[in-house]
Design an enzyme around this catalytic site. Structure first.
Site, mmCIF file in Angstrom:
data_model
loop_
_atom_site.group_PDB
_atom_site.id
_atom_site.type_symbol
_atom_site.label_atom_id
_atom_site.label_comp_id
_atom_site.label_asym_id
_atom_site.label_seq_id
_atom_site.Cartn_x
_atom_site.Cartn_y
_atom_site.Cartn_z
ATOM 1 N N ASP A 1 0.678 -1.096 0.089
ATOM 2 C CA ASP A 1 -0.076 0.011 -0.108
ATOM 3 C C ASP A 1 0.700 1.358 0.091
ATOM 4 O O ASP A 1 2.133 1.206 0.530
ATOM 5 C CB ASP A 1 -0.834 -0.003 1.317
ATOM 6 C CG ASP A 1 -2.144 1.099 1.075
ATOM 7 O OD1 ASP A 1 -2.350 1.576 0.220
ATOM 8 O OD2 ASP A 1 -2.739 1.167 2.084
ATOM 9 N N ASN B 1 1.418 3.343 -2.891
ATOM 10 C CA ASN B 1 1.682 3.667 -4.109
ATOM 11 C C ASN B 1 1.210 5.125 -4.717
ATOM 12 O O ASN B 1 2.342 5.947 -5.112
ATOM 13 C CB ASN B 1 1.187 2.863 -5.374
ATOM 14 C CG ASN B 1 1.937 1.408 -5.279
ATOM 15 O OD1 ASN B 1 2.773 1.139 -4.157
ATOM 16 N ND2 ASN B 1 1.347 0.241 -5.748
ATOM 17 N N TRP C 1 2.931 7.577 -2.719
ATOM 18 C CA TRP C 1 4.316 8.089 -2.907
ATOM 19 C C TRP C 1 4.318 8.755 -4.113
ATOM 20 O O TRP C 1 5.193 10.031 -4.262
ATOM 21 C CB TRP C 1 5.017 6.491 -3.387
ATOM 22 C CG TRP C 1 6.541 6.629 -3.449
ATOM 23 C CD1 TRP C 1 7.268 6.564 -2.462
ATOM 24 C CD2 TRP C 1 7.129 6.600 -4.656
ATOM 25 N NE1 TRP C 1 8.694 6.387 -3.204
ATOM 26 C CE2 TRP C 1 8.591 6.491 -4.412
ATOM 27 C CE3 TRP C 1 6.744 6.810 -6.187
ATOM 28 C CZ2 TRP C 1 9.480 6.642 -5.591
ATOM 29 C CZ3 TRP C 1 7.754 6.827 -7.096
ATOM 30 C CH2 TRP C 1 9.084 6.766 -6.957
ATOM 31 N N HIS D 1 2.656 2.914 -8.944
ATOM 32 C CA HIS D 1 2.523 1.586 -9.289
ATOM 33 C C HIS D 1 3.687 1.173 -10.000
ATOM 34 O O HIS D 1 4.413 -0.005 -9.544
ATOM 35 C CB HIS D 1 1.127 1.316 -9.955
ATOM 36 C CG HIS D 1 0.005 1.809 -9.376
ATOM 37 N ND1 HIS D 1 -0.211 1.596 -7.893
ATOM 38 C CD2 HIS D 1 -1.093 2.341 -9.878
ATOM 39 C CE1 HIS D 1 -1.433 1.952 -7.493
ATOM 40 N NE2 HIS D 1 -1.998 2.605 -8.718
ATOM 41 N N THR E 1 -10.735 -6.961 -5.292
ATOM 42 C CA THR E 1 -12.043 -6.763 -6.012
ATOM 43 C C THR E 1 -12.409 -5.296 -5.859
ATOM 44 O O THR E 1 -13.105 -4.650 -6.864
ATOM 45 C CB THR E 1 -13.113 -7.676 -5.110
ATOM 46 O OG1 THR E 1 -12.575 -8.904 -5.073
ATOM 47 C CG2 THR E 1 -14.504 -7.939 -5.907
ATOM 48 N N ASN F 1 -10.860 -2.821 -5.999
ATOM 49 C CA ASN F 1 -9.988 -1.807 -6.939
ATOM 50 C C ASN F 1 -10.498 -1.553 -8.292
ATOM 51 O O ASN F 1 -10.309 -0.639 -8.971
ATOM 52 C CB ASN F 1 -8.497 -2.500 -7.198
ATOM 53 C CG ASN F 1 -7.585 -2.157 -5.641
ATOM 54 O OD1 ASN F 1 -6.592 -3.182 -5.658
ATOM 55 N ND2 ASN F 1 -7.848 -1.363 -5.101
ATOM 56 N N ARG G 1 -11.683 1.996 -8.985
ATOM 57 C CA ARG G 1 -10.893 3.018 -9.123
ATOM 58 C C ARG G 1 -11.039 3.548 -10.563
ATOM 59 O O ARG G 1 -11.719 2.911 -11.561
ATOM 60 C CB ARG G 1 -9.495 2.501 -9.160
ATOM 61 C CG ARG G 1 -9.218 2.212 -7.830
ATOM 62 C CD ARG G 1 -7.499 2.148 -7.320
ATOM 63 N NE ARG G 1 -7.532 1.914 -6.013
ATOM 64 C CZ ARG G 1 -6.265 2.153 -5.504
ATOM 65 N NH1 ARG G 1 -5.241 2.294 -6.157
ATOM 66 N NH2 ARG G 1 -5.927 1.896 -4.146
ATOM 67 N N ARG H 1 1.654 -5.041 6.063
ATOM 68 C CA ARG H 1 1.317 -4.024 5.427
ATOM 69 C C ARG H 1 1.801 -2.758 5.439
ATOM 70 O O ARG H 1 2.371 -2.314 6.496
ATOM 71 C CB ARG H 1 -0.270 -4.023 5.913
ATOM 72 C CG ARG H 1 -1.001 -2.550 5.237
ATOM 73 C CD ARG H 1 -2.479 -2.407 5.632
ATOM 74 N NE ARG H 1 -2.839 -1.446 4.418
ATOM 75 C CZ ARG H 1 -4.067 -1.540 3.996
ATOM 76 N NH1 ARG H 1 -5.033 -2.320 4.304
ATOM 77 N NH2 ARG H 1 -4.641 -0.783 3.146
ATOM 78 N N LEU I 1 -7.299 -4.479 7.160
ATOM 79 C CA LEU I 1 -6.948 -5.597 6.550
ATOM 80 C C LEU I 1 -7.626 -5.629 5.280
ATOM 81 O O LEU I 1 -7.013 -6.711 4.328
ATOM 82 C CB LEU I 1 -7.499 -7.013 7.692
ATOM 83 C CG LEU I 1 -6.627 -7.109 8.730
ATOM 84 C CD1 LEU I 1 -7.534 -8.160 9.668
ATOM 85 C CD2 LEU I 1 -5.101 -7.438 8.786
ATOM 86 N N SER I 2 -8.465 -4.769 4.817
ATOM 87 C CA SER I 2 -8.900 -4.626 3.538
ATOM 88 C C SER I 2 -9.334 -6.007 2.796
ATOM 89 O O SER I 2 -8.905 -6.264 1.620
ATOM 90 C CB SER I 2 -7.735 -4.058 2.491
ATOM 91 O OG SER I 2 -7.514 -2.698 3.273
HETATM 92 C C1 FPP Z 1 -1.763 0.112 -3.412
HETATM 93 O O1 FPP Z 1 -1.530 1.387 -3.244
HETATM 94 C C2 FPP Z 1 -1.221 -0.729 -4.345
HETATM 95 C C3 FPP Z 1 -2.246 -1.128 -5.329
HETATM 96 C C4 FPP Z 1 -3.591 -1.081 -5.535
HETATM 97 C C5 FPP Z 1 -1.510 -1.958 -6.669
HETATM 98 C C6 FPP Z 1 -0.259 -2.792 -6.135
HETATM 99 C C7 FPP Z 1 0.418 -2.995 -7.463
HETATM 100 C C8 FPP Z 1 1.689 -2.610 -7.564
HETATM 101 C C9 FPP Z 1 2.797 -2.752 -6.485
HETATM 102 C C10 FPP Z 1 2.159 -2.870 -8.955
HETATM 103 C C11 FPP Z 1 3.125 -3.997 -9.274
HETATM 104 C C12 FPP Z 1 2.799 -5.392 -8.871
HETATM 105 C C13 FPP Z 1 2.731 -6.570 -9.856
HETATM 106 C C14 FPP Z 1 2.546 -7.556 -9.217
HETATM 107 C C15 FPP Z 1 2.991 -6.267 -11.138
HETATM 108 P P1 FPP Z 1 -2.541 2.589 -3.427
HETATM 109 O O2 FPP Z 1 -2.655 2.889 -4.932
HETATM 110 O O3 FPP Z 1 -3.753 2.194 -2.675
HETATM 111 O O4 FPP Z 1 -1.894 3.713 -2.672
HETATM 112 P P2 FPP Z 1 -2.473 4.803 -1.858
HETATM 113 O O5 FPP Z 1 -3.019 4.355 -0.594
HETATM 114 O O6 FPP Z 1 -1.237 5.686 -1.425
HETATM 115 O O7 FPP Z 1 -3.558 5.504 -2.716
#
Ligand code: FPP
Length: 253
Positions: free
Chosen positions: A22, A24, A27, A39, A68, A70, A73, A190, A197-198
């Site tokens: 979590d 991405n 970041w 990502h 599920t 996601n 989004r 996490r 736990l989402s």
């Molecule tokens: C959560 O961060 C992350 C995801 C929903 C996607 C995870 C995917 C990757 C790490 C990409 C690569 C993985 C593979 C296996 C190809 P978020 O977007 O919810 O972050 P935020 O909470 O800061 O918005």
């Protein structure tokens, strides 16, 4: 200073580590970029974690790549995540070979685009003989989806007269989950400072140790994985028993 890796007791490793990757999006925002940039950078963290886990001797690593929920989004982010998945499978095939890692996936794979699903199944097939570690991607996955499916299959057996209601045990249910061939995770990590736990592996983490770190997933590196393992190894896992019982060697439930 002793290297973090040297502080890990290889005899007390978890067999199965599950990760909620979590942070991405946050970041990317910190770096003044679109969410997809986060990502993309998360792929390096996936590679480092998978390599570190395989090198140590962890047998199962299960990553929450797409829930599920996601699917709700913005469509361009969903599209970008799916393309990233396919591109990463291609670009990281070398990593899977070099480290003898078998790729696996759990989730509602039928909800993926046919092309995406085919690429995924192809990579799973290509790595099926790799024996060092199983890396499972949870894709279009949620625990409630998984448990609902399991209940349907069990109900069918009862309906068809192949199973009696009173014969259902927790093992009957575990056998119908997508993780039926894996041990339960001893450790769940996490990232990003969220304490949730989402809808992830809810049945399987009944006795797991939970490790939360404020590190955002794209910053997560080997050293962060080692820190989680060191923390895990300091804990006393009691499975509902007393500390004295554990010390007397009555470990598992
Ligand atoms: C959560 O961060 C992350 C995801 C929903 C996607 C995870 C995917 C990757 C790490 C990409 C690569 C993985 C593979 C296996 C190809 P978020 O977007 O919810 O972050 P935020 O909470 O800061 O918005």
């Amino acid at each position: 200073m002793i290297d973090l890796k040297d502080q890990i007791d290889l005899k007390k490793l978890p067999r199965h580590v599950a990760v909620i990757m979590d942070g991405n999006g946050r970041w990317a925002a910190i770096h003044g970029k679109e969410r997809v940039f986060g990502h993309q950078n998360g792929v390096t963290s996936v590679r480092e974690t998978a390599e570190a886990a395989a090198e140590l001797g962890i047998e199962f690593l299960t990553l929450y790549a797409f829930s599920t929920e996601n699917w709700n989004r913005p469509p361009d982010e969903v599209e970008a995540l799916m393309s990233l998945l396919v591109n990463t499978i291609h670009s990281e095939m070398d990593t899977l070979y070099k480290n003898n890692i078998r790729l696996n996936a759990i989730g509602d794979l039928d909800s993926l685009k046919p092309g995406t699903k085919a690429e995924l199944l192809n990579a799973i097939e290509q790595t099926k003989d790799h024996e060092r570690m199983v890396m499972t991607l949870a894709l279009s996955y949620s625990s409630r989806w998984e448990i609902t499916n399991a209940m349907r299959k069990i109900a069918e057996k009862v309906q068809n007269g192949n199973l009696k209601a009173e014969e259902i045990t927790d093992q009957t249910i575990a056998n119908q989950l997508a993780t039926a061939t894996m041990p339960d995770p001893e450790l769940l990590i996490r990232t990003s400072g969220e304490f949730r736990l989402s809808n992830y592996l809810l049945w399987q983490i009944a006795y797991s140790e939970l490790y939360f770190t404020s590190t955002l997933w794209p910053d997560f590196r080997r050293k962060d994985f080692y820190k989680a393992l060191i923390d895990f190894q300091k804990r006393e896992r009691r499975f509902g028993k007393t500390s004295d019982q554990i010390k007397a060697g009555l470990a598992r439930p």
